[in-house]
Scaffold this motif. Sequence first.
Motif, short mmCIF file in Angstrom:
data_model
loop_
_atom_site.label_atom_id
_atom_site.label_comp_id
_atom_site.label_asym_id
_atom_site.label_seq_id
_atom_site.Cartn_x
_atom_site.Cartn_y
_atom_site.Cartn_z
N SER A 160 43.30 41.28 36.14
CA SER A 160 43.20 40.21 36.82
C SER A 160 44.64 39.89 36.98
O SER A 160 45.26 40.21 36.08
CB SER A 160 42.31 39.03 36.59
N SER A 167 41.39 36.41 41.35
CA SER A 167 40.97 37.67 40.75
C SER A 167 40.14 37.70 39.57
O SER A 167 39.19 38.50 39.51
CB SER A 167 42.16 38.68 40.69
N HIS A 168 40.37 36.98 38.63
CA HIS A 168 39.81 36.64 37.38
C HIS A 168 38.16 35.97 37.70
O HIS A 168 37.18 36.62 37.21
CB HIS A 168 40.37 35.79 36.52
N HIS A 184 37.65 41.30 30.30
CA HIS A 184 38.78 40.75 31.10
C HIS A 184 40.24 40.99 30.29
O HIS A 184 40.31 40.66 29.26
CB HIS A 184 38.74 39.32 31.41
N GLY A 205 39.16 46.00 39.68
CA GLY A 205 39.79 44.67 39.94
C GLY A 205 39.47 44.15 41.28
O GLY A 205 38.97 45.24 42.19
#
Length: 327
Positions: A160, A167-168, A184, A205
Amino acid sequence: MNLSRLLGTFALLCAGGLAVPPAQAADAWPAKPIRIIVPFGPGSTPDTMARMTADYIGPRLGVSVVVENKAGAGGNIGTAAMAKAAPDGYTFGITISGPLAANTVLFPKLPYQPARDLDFLTIAATQPSVLVVAPSLGARDVGGLLKDLRDHPGEYNYGSMGVGSISHLAMAALAAKSGTDVVHVPYSTSAKVVTSILSGETHMGILPAAAVMEQVASGKLRALAVATAKRSAILPGLPTLAESGVAGIEADAWMGFVAPHGSPREAEDRFTQEVVRMLKDPAVVAQLAKLHEEPVASTPAGMRAVVQGDLDRWKPVIEANGIRFDQ
């Protein structure tokens, strides 16, 4: 001065375009350079939009428009600079969802409050976030990817653009909604995430289209879906996550303009009008398409609604995953 002479003088002034009193003309906006603050570094998507805007509207307004980058703290430093700038109509800002929505939950204390300290002007443009995987994974659609993740819990990871970034949060939401366990790995930029996937350091991702579509076109990455409410006009061949069986994840990578709260309405309206005019220019639309971006040109109310929608969407994800910054 008699009436006929007075009327004659008035006619001459009107004919010469001088009916506005000199004092009022001197106060006309803009009377000096304008600056646009970008809360991210040079070369970022908001920076590119800010410089495009400066080049377009500067000549139309007859003044220079200067772009200032004030990066750091997930966009908080630059956004605070926007909020604290003098509300005189000569400072504007361009920002993304994070500093206006998610950051208000991620950080226990911010040096600004978006709804209180900023006037929302318009969402200028947006681009879809795209779920991409390394071709080595073998998955050719979202269903195949989720099967792999369920069969091998905790064995796959994703990159991310930083803890708490869209994006996370989008990938965290995907894992939660699909009942999968994915590790992650945060980076600082989309380019570094792409490099990590290409090198095999990470497996997947959800990233802005501009960051990944060149690699998708060359076959180095595989695009599985877009994280948007409906199919993207610029990537119509990709299904949405909802179409792929995972509803409720919308991670549009939009950019919008703001001003310090209390800035003169005349300045805000004229600035916004020029931005909207720019976004309707066919040459600009074509340029945005090359960047995988679509013009939006929302109203201020429309921008406020989008920010509130993002906050409502990401707050539960942040709280459920215990994502938090101490500073």
